[in-house]
Design a protein around this motif. Structure first.
Motif, PDB file in Angstrom:
ATOM      1  N   GLU A  15       0.853  -1.185   0.000  1.00 17.61           N
ATOM      2  CA  GLU A  15       0.000   0.000   0.000  1.00 17.61           C
ATOM      3  C   GLU A  15       0.892   1.239   0.000  1.00 17.61           C
ATOM      4  OE1 GLU A  15      -2.539   0.457   3.509  1.00 17.61           O
ATOM      5  OE2 GLU A  15      -3.969   1.494   2.225  1.00 17.61           O
ATOM      6  N   LEU A  16       0.535   2.202  -0.826  1.00 18.81           N
ATOM      7  CA  LEU A  16       1.230   3.494  -0.799  1.00 18.81           C
ATOM      8  C   LEU A  16       0.204   4.578  -0.498  1.00 18.81           C
ATOM      9  CD1 LEU A  16       3.913   5.099  -1.304  1.00 18.81           C
ATOM     10  CD2 LEU A  16       3.016   5.545  -3.600  1.00 18.81           C
ATOM     11  N   ILE A  17       0.473   5.335   0.548  1.00 20.05           N
ATOM     12  CA  ILE A  17      -0.379   6.469   0.904  1.00 20.05           C
ATOM     13  C   ILE A  17       0.417   7.740   0.644  1.00 20.05           C
ATOM     14  CG2 ILE A  17      -1.564   7.662   2.807  1.00 20.05           C
ATOM     15  CD1 ILE A  17      -2.936   5.042   2.273  1.00 20.05           C
ATOM     16  N   ASP A  18      -0.174   8.666  -0.096  1.00 22.73           N
ATOM     17  CA  ASP A  18       0.447   9.967  -0.320  1.00 22.73           C
ATOM     18  C   ASP A  18      -0.275  10.980   0.566  1.00 22.73           C
ATOM     19  OD1 ASP A  18       1.389  12.401  -1.126  1.00 22.73           O
ATOM     20  OD2 ASP A  18       0.951  12.130  -3.265  1.00 22.73           O
ATOM     21  N   LEU A  19       0.342  11.314   1.679  1.00 22.95           N
ATOM     22  CA  LEU A  19      -0.328  12.172   2.666  1.00 22.95           C
ATOM     23  C   LEU A  19      -0.539  13.599   2.161  1.00 22.95           C
ATOM     24  CD1 LEU A  19       1.615  10.585   5.551  1.00 22.95           C
ATOM     25  CD2 LEU A  19      -0.870  10.790   5.590  1.00 22.95           C
ATOM     26  N   GLN A  20       0.244  13.978   1.171  1.00 20.42           N
ATOM     27  CA  GLN A  20       0.086  15.329   0.633  1.00 20.42           C
ATOM     28  C   GLN A  20      -1.248  15.480  -0.107  1.00 20.42           C
ATOM     29  OE1 GLN A  20       2.907  17.114  -2.498  1.00 20.42           O
ATOM     30  NE2 GLN A  20       3.867  17.512  -0.514  1.00 20.42           N
ATOM     31  N   THR A  21      -1.631  14.454  -0.861  1.00 17.95           N
ATOM     32  CA  THR A  21      -2.889  14.529  -1.605  1.00 17.95           C
ATOM     33  C   THR A  21      -4.014  13.780  -0.894  1.00 17.95           C
ATOM     34  OG1 THR A  21      -2.290  12.560  -2.855  1.00 17.95           O
ATOM     35  CG2 THR A  21      -1.693  14.685  -3.835  1.00 17.95           C
ATOM     36  N   ASP A  22      -3.667  13.000   0.114  1.00 17.28           N
ATOM     37  CA  ASP A  22      -4.659  12.138   0.770  1.00 17.28           C
ATOM     38  C   ASP A  22      -4.403  12.104   2.289  1.00 17.28           C
ATOM     39  OD1 ASP A  22      -6.556  10.125   1.266  1.00 17.28           O
ATOM     40  OD2 ASP A  22      -5.157   8.515   0.723  1.00 17.28           O
ATOM     41  N   PRO A  23      -4.582  13.253   2.954  1.00 14.01           N
ATOM     42  CA  PRO A  23      -4.247  13.314   4.387  1.00 14.01           C
ATOM     43  C   PRO A  23      -5.117  12.405   5.266  1.00 14.01           C
ATOM     44  CG  PRO A  23      -5.312  15.345   3.661  1.00 14.01           C
ATOM     45  CD  PRO A  23      -5.038  14.548   2.432  1.00 14.01           C
ATOM     46  N   ASP A  24      -6.286  12.016   4.777  1.00 20.66           N
ATOM     47  CA  ASP A  24      -7.148  11.132   5.566  1.00 20.66           C
ATOM     48  C   ASP A  24      -6.874   9.646   5.300  1.00 20.66           C
ATOM     49  OD1 ASP A  24      -8.475  13.260   6.830  1.00 20.66           O
ATOM     50  OD2 ASP A  24      -9.657  13.571   5.004  1.00 20.66           O
ATOM     51  N   GLU A  25      -5.907   9.367   4.429  1.00 17.29           N
ATOM     52  CA  GLU A  25      -5.446   7.999   4.190  1.00 17.29           C
ATOM     53  C   GLU A  25      -6.582   7.070   3.713  1.00 17.29           C
ATOM     54  OE1 GLU A  25      -1.738   7.461   7.026  1.00 17.29           O
ATOM     55  OE2 GLU A  25      -3.497   7.961   8.205  1.00 17.29           O
ATOM     56  N   LEU A  26      -7.154   7.457   2.585  1.00 16.91           N
ATOM     57  CA  LEU A  26      -8.291   6.710   2.042  1.00 16.91           C
ATOM     58  C   LEU A  26      -7.984   6.033   0.714  1.00 16.91           C
ATOM     59  CD1 LEU A  26     -11.054   9.381   2.828  1.00 16.91           C
ATOM     60  CD2 LEU A  26     -10.722   7.192   4.000  1.00 16.91           C
ATOM     61  N   ARG A  27      -6.774   6.240   0.165  1.00 12.30           N
ATOM     62  CA  ARG A  27      -6.493   5.693  -1.169  1.00 12.30           C
ATOM     63  C   ARG A  27      -5.134   5.028  -1.233  1.00 12.30           C
ATOM     64  NH1 ARG A  27      -8.183  10.691  -2.597  1.00 12.30           N
ATOM     65  NH2 ARG A  27      -6.071  11.342  -3.123  1.00 12.30           N
ATOM     66  N   ASN A  28      -5.138   3.793  -1.632  1.00 13.17           N
ATOM     67  CA  ASN A  28      -3.886   3.099  -1.902  1.00 13.17           C
ATOM     68  C   ASN A  28      -3.492   3.383  -3.355  1.00 13.17           C
ATOM     69  OD1 ASN A  28      -1.764   1.364  -2.212  1.00 13.17           O
ATOM     70  ND2 ASN A  28      -3.010  -0.530  -2.099  1.00 13.17           N
ATOM     71  N   VAL A  29      -2.375   4.089  -3.540  1.00 10.92           N
ATOM     72  CA  VAL A  29      -1.977   4.476  -4.908  1.00 10.92           C
ATOM     73  C   VAL A  29      -0.786   3.652  -5.406  1.00 10.92           C
ATOM     74  CG1 VAL A  29      -2.968   6.796  -4.841  1.00 10.92           C
ATOM     75  CG2 VAL A  29      -0.641   6.431  -3.971  1.00 10.92           C
TER      76      VAL A  29
ATOM     77  N   ALA B 134      -0.609   1.234  -7.365  1.00 12.78           N
ATOM     78  CA  ALA B 134      -0.637   0.858  -8.787  1.00 12.78           C
ATOM     79  C   ALA B 134      -0.613   2.062  -9.721  1.00 12.78           C
ATOM     80  CB  ALA B 134      -1.877   0.013  -9.066  1.00 12.78           C
ATOM     81  N   ASP B 135      -0.568   3.263  -9.140  1.00 11.09           N
ATOM     82  CA  ASP B 135      -0.561   4.470  -9.978  1.00 11.09           C
ATOM     83  C   ASP B 135       0.844   4.684 -10.549  1.00 11.09           C
ATOM     84  OD1 ASP B 135      -0.502   7.054 -10.986  1.00 11.09           O
ATOM     85  OD2 ASP B 135      -1.889   7.824  -9.468  1.00 11.09           O
ATOM     86  N   PRO B 136       0.999   4.634 -11.906  1.00  8.52           N
ATOM     87  CA  PRO B 136       2.349   4.714 -12.494  1.00  8.52           C
ATOM     88  C   PRO B 136       3.086   6.010 -12.153  1.00  8.52           C
ATOM     89  CG  PRO B 136       0.634   4.609 -14.209  1.00  8.52           C
ATOM     90  CD  PRO B 136      -0.053   4.430 -12.912  1.00  8.52           C
ATOM     91  N   LYS B 137       2.357   7.051 -11.828  1.00 12.35           N
ATOM     92  CA  LYS B 137       3.070   8.318 -11.540  1.00 12.35           C
ATOM     93  C   LYS B 137       3.908   8.232 -10.259  1.00 12.35           C
ATOM     94  CE  LYS B 137      -0.049  11.380  -9.047  1.00 12.35           C
ATOM     95  NZ  LYS B 137      -1.213  12.160  -9.103  1.00 12.35           N
ATOM     96  N   TYR B 138       3.660   7.207  -9.440  1.00 13.81           N
ATOM     97  CA  TYR B 138       4.430   7.049  -8.205  1.00 13.81           C
ATOM     98  C   TYR B 138       5.557   6.021  -8.330  1.00 13.81           C
ATOM     99  CZ  TYR B 138       0.849   9.779  -5.792  1.00 13.81           C
ATOM    100  OH  TYR B 138       0.014  10.775  -5.388  1.00 13.81           O
ATOM    101  N   ALA B 139       5.803   5.535  -9.553  1.00  7.48           N
ATOM    102  CA  ALA B 139       6.769   4.434  -9.715  1.00  7.48           C
ATOM    103  C   ALA B 139       8.138   4.770  -9.110  1.00  7.48           C
ATOM    104  CB  ALA B 139       6.899   4.076 -11.193  1.00  7.48           C
ATOM    105  N   ALA B 140       8.629   5.974  -9.378  1.00  5.28           N
ATOM    106  CA  ALA B 140       9.953   6.346  -8.857  1.00  5.28           C
ATOM    107  C   ALA B 140       9.935   6.459  -7.326  1.00  5.28           C
ATOM    108  CB  ALA B 140      10.397   7.665  -9.485  1.00  5.28           C
ATOM    109  N   ASP B 141       8.831   7.001  -6.789  1.00 12.84           N
ATOM    110  CA  ASP B 141       8.715   7.100  -5.322  1.00 12.84           C
ATOM    111  C   ASP B 141       8.719   5.718  -4.684  1.00 12.84           C
ATOM    112  OD1 ASP B 141       8.413   9.980  -5.025  1.00 12.84           O
ATOM    113  OD2 ASP B 141       6.492   9.720  -6.061  1.00 12.84           O
ATOM    114  N   ILE B 142       7.986   4.803  -5.312  1.00 10.39           N
ATOM    115  CA  ILE B 142       7.901   3.448  -4.762  1.00 10.39           C
ATOM    116  C   ILE B 142       9.278   2.789  -4.754  1.00 10.39           C
ATOM    117  CG2 ILE B 142       6.953   1.132  -5.178  1.00 10.39           C
ATOM    118  CD1 ILE B 142       4.392   2.653  -6.234  1.00 10.39           C
ATOM    119  N   GLU B 143       9.998   2.971  -5.840  1.00 12.75           N
ATOM    120  CA  GLU B 143      11.341   2.379  -5.912  1.00 12.75           C
ATOM    121  C   GLU B 143      12.248   2.945  -4.813  1.00 12.75           C
ATOM    122  OE1 GLU B 143      13.098   2.582  -9.869  1.00 12.75           O
ATOM    123  OE2 GLU B 143      15.005   1.964  -8.985  1.00 12.75           O
ATOM    124  N   ARG B 144      12.198   4.249  -4.659  1.00  9.05           N
ATOM    125  CA  ARG B 144      13.015   4.919  -3.632  1.00  9.05           C
ATOM    126  C   ARG B 144      12.610   4.436  -2.225  1.00  9.05           C
ATOM    127  NH1 ARG B 144      11.350   9.258  -1.050  1.00  9.05           N
ATOM    128  NH2 ARG B 144       9.768   9.738  -2.621  1.00  9.05           N
TER     129      ARG B 144
END
Ligand code: CA
Length: 532
Positions: free
Chosen positions: A451-465, A467-477
């Motif tokens: 599960e990846l939570i982006d607190l900047q866009t989802d402060p209430d922690e409601l979306r697992n992102v 599988a979103d390709p725009k986060y691929a580099a973040d996930i790797e890091r």
């Protein structure tokens, strides 16, 4: 002449040394069990008031980002005692027993000449070690008439536990050896479940209608199976005892006066329940309102206790040389995601309140957003006392941060690991990394979901992102950082079961005692799936 100069230097250094020894600060660590930061005025509560906690924040520092390493009661206590993660101190779940022969910060303070005392909840199963005086609850302890263990001997008390813990703490302060610096750990049972209130505090809240958190009606869409398969909702998990529709388990130990007070508070509950019981939405709201009244009443009693302890320190002119800390073992859900309890790496349980008042060192009214942790507290107390921090501790002293000098190489991420499954509330095992913006969480055991939570866009922690390709580099890091942290922290290989006990017959046979709970939860999960 030379002899005189030597004497002056010698004299001065003696004075300086003696002065330094006298200046060693006392430490009063006031600790609660399951206190949600979102129910503290200083943290922006819109549901209750906590004047004495707020005063600590106003006169000291409030940490907004104090994260725990494993959000569950006993393990958090073991982390604080040792300054080490659960996999190193050995206390990973509430079913473990703390190895009380290991190094702890109270033992190190004791060796350095501190008097040490602990009163209230210990919850580490094994006998208390590291304290000159201990008077602790047996296990979880009740809200009324607690049996306690005083320096190894069982004793009985009559009265309210929160007040008894406060009174014993004050008695110890009054009778301590006044020539030595001290550590006092005042550790409340409150506000742990089942939230038995005391009447004058209950009176403050009984007629209030509490606001609902934004995520109160979360339907668990767009998350992992772990969120779908938990058993910690206000709607489904709270019991008639939690809701005071039934008398508490400790009823037979209560005095007639306490029973009369209890009935006075809760006699109306059954009639209220009858009115809403056939309307699921109204019933859920009613349960939340009951939960809040009881939970917040327990916190109000703790807040009073803090006021009494601080007043004593002030009256005795000890306050200027005493570090006063308020913290909870972990955070707690107060209706967010429809939940109570803790365990998950989401904010409400991952973060815990931390307030520190230290006159002359901490600038009053400071708010700090750095990533700090309960694994830093042992190191902090040692450094404050001038005791070297052992190299095998895994946190880092907060003393520079307290003094407004954050080290340039302060941590930018924190590792988390929760282990207790299958067990009450059915939160699956997970580990993860938090870097201030993202949480990368791995439910590694029976479902193997990321599960990846982006607190900047989802402060209430409601979306697992994830599988979103725009986060691929973040996930790797983040995956690299997770592995790096695990190497540094010496995390052993994961213990993976691979079968889901909710659906696997063989797994269920291994734990026949869980069968009724599992059947009940499976039905609840099927209903939840329909609501997505
Ligand atoms: Ca707890």
């Amino acid at each position: 002449m030379r002899k005189a100069a030597f004497f002056v230097v010698f004299f001065l250094s003696t004075v300086v040394f003696a002065g330094a020894a006298e200046q060693r600060p006392n430490i009063v660590f006031i600790f609660t069990d399951d206190h949600a930061y979102q129910t503290i005025g200083a943290y922006g509560s819109n549901r209750n008031e906590t004047p004495n906690m707020d005063k600590l924040a106003a006169e000291g520092i409030r940490f907004t980002n104090c994260c725990v390493t494993n959000s569950i009661c006993g393990p958090c206590r073991a982390v604080i005692q040792t300054g080490k993660y659960s996999h190193i101190n050995g206390f990973k779940t509430n079913n473990d027993t703390f190895d009380n022969t290991q190094q702890t910060f109270p033992k190190l303070l004791q060796k350095a000449g501190y008097q040490t005392a602990i009163v209230g909840k210990w919850h580490l199963v094994s006998e208390v070690t590291g304290f000159d005086y201990s008077e602790v609850l047996v296990g979880q302890g009740p809200y009324y008439n607690p049996p306690m263990i005083r320096n190894g001997e069982r004793v009985k008390h009559t009265g309210r536990t929160t007040e008894i813990i406060t009174g014993l703490s004050l008695d110890w302060l009054k009778n301590r050896d006044k020539n030595k610096p001290f550590l006092l750990m005042t550790q409340h049972k409150a506000p742990h479940r089942e939230w038995d209130a005391y009447p004058e505090y209950y009176a403050k809240y009984k007629d209030r209608v509490f606001l609902y958190p934004k995520t109160f009606n979360d339907n668990y869409a767009n998350r992992t199976q772990a969120v779908l398969e938990q058993d910690m909702t206000i709607a489904e998990t709270l019991t008639p005892i939690d809701l005071k529709l039934k008398t508490p388990n400790i009823w037979n130990t209560m005095t007639d006066e306490q029973k009369a007070e209890w009935r006075g508070m809760y006699s109306g509950r059954q009639a209220e329940f009858e009115k809403v019981k056939d309307d699921p939405a109204a019933l859920k709201q009613w349960k939340y309102q009951c939960y809040m009244k009881d939970y917040l009443s327990c916190i109000a009693a703790v807040d009073d206790s803090i006021g009494k302890l601080v007043k004593y320190l002030e009256d005795e002119k000890l306050l200027d040389n005493t570090i006063v800390v308020y913290a909870s073992d972990q955070g707690f859900y107060t209706g967010e995601h429809g939940w109570f309890d803790k365990r998950f790496m989401y904010n409400e349980s991952f973060k815990t309140p931390l307030l520190v008042r230290w006159a002359g060192k901490v600038k009053p009214g400071t708010v700090n957003n750095d990533i700090v942790s309960n694994v830093d507290l042992a190191e902090t107390f040692l450094e404050a006392a001038g005791v070297p921090v052992p190299a095998d501790m895994q946190g880092r002293s907060l003393v520079p941060i307290l003094q407004g000098n954050k080290p340039a190489d302060w941590r930018t991420s924190l590792y988390y690991h929760y282990y207790e499954y299958p067990a009450v509330h059915y939160v699956k095992k997970h580990e993860g990394i938090y870097d201030g913006r993202f949480k990368l969480i791995h439910y590694y055991d029976d479902i193997d979901e990321w599960e990846l939570i982006d607190l900047q866009t989802d402060p209430d922690e409601l979306r697992n992102v994830i599988a979103d390709p725009k986060y691929a580099a973040d996930i790797e890091r983040l995956k690299k950082e997770l592995e790096r942290q695990k190497t540094v922290l010496k995390v052993p290989p994961l213990e993976v079961n691979t079968k889901n006990i909710l659906y696997d017959k063989e797994e269920q046979e291994k734990r026949p005692q869980l069968k009724p709970q599992i059947e009940r939860l499976r039905k609840i999960v099927e209903e939840r799936k329909k609501r997505i």
